[in-house]
Design an enzyme around this catalytic site. Sequence first.
Site, PDB file in Angstrom:
ATOM      1  N   ASN A   6       0.851  -1.192   0.000  1.00  0.00           N
ATOM      2  CA  ASN A   6       0.000   0.000   0.000  1.00  0.00           C
ATOM      3  C   ASN A   6       0.887   1.242   0.000  1.00  0.00           C
ATOM      4  O   ASN A   6       1.430   1.609   1.037  1.00  0.00           O
ATOM      5  CB  ASN A   6      -0.912  -0.021   1.232  1.00  0.00           C
ATOM      6  CG  ASN A   6      -1.782   1.215   1.328  1.00  0.00           C
ATOM      7  OD1 ASN A   6      -1.921   1.968   0.361  1.00  0.00           O
ATOM      8  ND2 ASN A   6      -2.381   1.445   2.491  1.00  0.00           N
ATOM      9  N   LYS A   8      -0.015   4.252  -0.384  1.00  0.00           N
ATOM     10  CA  LYS A   8      -0.703   5.454   0.112  1.00  0.00           C
ATOM     11  C   LYS A   8      -0.469   6.610  -0.890  1.00  0.00           C
ATOM     12  O   LYS A   8      -0.535   6.376  -2.091  1.00  0.00           O
ATOM     13  CB  LYS A   8      -0.231   5.781   1.523  1.00  0.00           C
ATOM     14  CG  LYS A   8      -0.314   4.541   2.435  1.00  0.00           C
ATOM     15  CD  LYS A   8      -0.114   4.818   3.865  1.00  0.00           C
ATOM     16  CE  LYS A   8      -0.202   3.504   4.648  1.00  0.00           C
ATOM     17  NZ  LYS A   8      -0.281   3.688   6.068  1.00  0.00           N
ATOM     18  N   HIS A  86      -9.800   1.575   4.660  1.00  0.00           N
ATOM     19  CA  HIS A  86      -8.542   1.825   5.383  1.00  0.00           C
ATOM     20  C   HIS A  86      -8.787   2.915   6.429  1.00  0.00           C
ATOM     21  O   HIS A  86      -9.557   3.849   6.192  1.00  0.00           O
ATOM     22  CB  HIS A  86      -7.455   2.263   4.392  1.00  0.00           C
ATOM     23  CG  HIS A  86      -6.090   2.243   5.001  1.00  0.00           C
ATOM     24  ND1 HIS A  86      -5.660   3.228   5.849  1.00  0.00           N
ATOM     25  CD2 HIS A  86      -5.091   1.336   4.936  1.00  0.00           C
ATOM     26  CE1 HIS A  86      -4.427   2.940   6.262  1.00  0.00           C
ATOM     27  NE2 HIS A  86      -4.066   1.787   5.716  1.00  0.00           N
ATOM     28  N   GLU A  88      -7.154   5.359   7.228  1.00  0.00           N
ATOM     29  CA  GLU A  88      -6.848   6.709   6.762  1.00  0.00           C
ATOM     30  C   GLU A  88      -7.974   7.267   5.892  1.00  0.00           C
ATOM     31  O   GLU A  88      -8.015   8.474   5.619  1.00  0.00           O
ATOM     32  CB  GLU A  88      -5.497   6.698   6.011  1.00  0.00           C
ATOM     33  CG  GLU A  88      -4.339   6.539   6.994  1.00  0.00           C
ATOM     34  CD  GLU A  88      -3.093   5.896   6.411  1.00  0.00           C
ATOM     35  OE1 GLU A  88      -2.965   5.802   5.187  1.00  0.00           O
ATOM     36  OE2 GLU A  88      -2.245   5.474   7.226  1.00  0.00           O
ATOM     37  N   GLU A 153      -5.952  -4.486  10.758  1.00  0.00           N
ATOM     38  CA  GLU A 153      -4.923  -3.472  10.976  1.00  0.00           C
ATOM     39  C   GLU A 153      -5.267  -2.652  12.224  1.00  0.00           C
ATOM     40  O   GLU A 153      -6.066  -1.707  12.132  1.00  0.00           O
ATOM     41  CB  GLU A 153      -4.860  -2.523   9.784  1.00  0.00           C
ATOM     42  CG  GLU A 153      -4.464  -3.167   8.485  1.00  0.00           C
ATOM     43  CD  GLU A 153      -3.904  -2.131   7.529  1.00  0.00           C
ATOM     44  OE1 GLU A 153      -2.705  -2.162   7.274  1.00  0.00           O
ATOM     45  OE2 GLU A 153      -4.658  -1.271   7.078  1.00  0.00           O
ATOM     46  N   GLY A 159       1.937   2.685  10.931  1.00  0.00           N
ATOM     47  CA  GLY A 159       2.926   3.756  10.780  1.00  0.00           C
ATOM     48  C   GLY A 159       3.572   4.192  12.076  1.00  0.00           C
ATOM     49  O   GLY A 159       4.194   5.256  12.129  1.00  0.00           O
ATOM     50  N   SER A 189       2.852  -1.578  10.588  1.00  0.00           N
ATOM     51  CA  SER A 189       4.294  -1.578  10.875  1.00  0.00           C
ATOM     52  C   SER A 189       4.986  -2.905  10.589  1.00  0.00           C
ATOM     53  O   SER A 189       5.932  -3.278  11.284  1.00  0.00           O
ATOM     54  CB  SER A 189       4.538  -1.144  12.334  1.00  0.00           C
ATOM     55  OG  SER A 189       4.097   0.176  12.541  1.00  0.00           O
TER      56      SER A 189
HETATM   57  P1  PGA Z   1       2.435   0.751   7.736  1.00  0.00           P
HETATM   58  O1  PGA Z   1       1.028   0.934   7.018  1.00  0.00           O
HETATM   59  O2  PGA Z   1       2.998  -0.591   7.267  1.00  0.00           O
HETATM   60  O3  PGA Z   1       3.257   1.898   7.275  1.00  0.00           O
HETATM   61  O4  PGA Z   1       2.186   0.726   9.200  1.00  0.00           O
HETATM   62  C1  PGA Z   1       0.147  -0.139   6.857  1.00  0.00           C
HETATM   63  C2  PGA Z   1      -1.151   0.360   6.292  1.00  0.00           C
HETATM   64  O5  PGA Z   1      -1.602   1.438   6.673  1.00  0.00           O
HETATM   65  O6  PGA Z   1      -1.750  -0.254   5.443  1.00  0.00           O
END
Ligand code: PGA
Length: 225
Positions: A6, A8, A86, A88, A153, A159, A189
């Site tokens: 991903n 983003k 997601h 976000e 998640e 993150g 992460s």
């Molecule tokens: P990250 O993001 O691996 O940077 O924690 C995962 C995600 O948001 O899909």
Amino acid sequence: MLLIANWKMNGSRDGLTLWARDLTPSPHTVVLCPPFPLLDHAMRCASLHFSVGGQDCHTEEAGAYTGSTSALLLREMGCGYVILGHSERRFFGETNVDVNKKAKTAMRAGIIPIICLGENRKERDEGAHLTYVADQVKECTKDLHGDYVIAYEPIWAIGTGKVCDGGAIAEMHSMIHALCPVPIVYGGSVNPENIDVIKTIPLVSGVLVGGASLDIDIFNKVMCG
Ligand code: PGA
């Protein structure tokens, strides 16, 4: 294993060209989800080694929805998957009902939805995480028939460098699997240091990788770890 990269709101055309060139061939299913403007280029770079997915789609197939993307168009571009719900995007008010509608629209278009869910730090600290996620699973997957993937998640792990411990991931995946026996991937992460532990956890069918998917050398290490 299913490995979802991903990106983003990161990446570039040149970066994608190099990423595709340097991706180590593996027996795993790799799905690259770049920002929408890079999808076309991703399709051109995609080889037998990876598939391409979107990061969101609209609940409707078409209409006056400025700035949105339809599942039909994603399919036309060659996407096989789409990330939905997601955290976000939920941040902007997306509900479980919206995610459920989007999943149905994506499936009608022939795209496999990757339905993201997970608790906040607050629910985990209060011991309400299992109930919270169970409700998300039930609402997001209501009346879904066909292939889909669930991505667990925990929001506090995205993150932040804080990974959920193995026992907690196993407990959550087992609860989700009892409600929905579909592939369940873990996200939050994931990196080359923790992948060895994560991939051995029961009912972990793969990982959703954000930050560690941008650099192909790091992503190769996650994939081959
Ligand atoms: P990250 O993001 O691996 O940077 O924690 C995962 C995600 O948001 O899909």
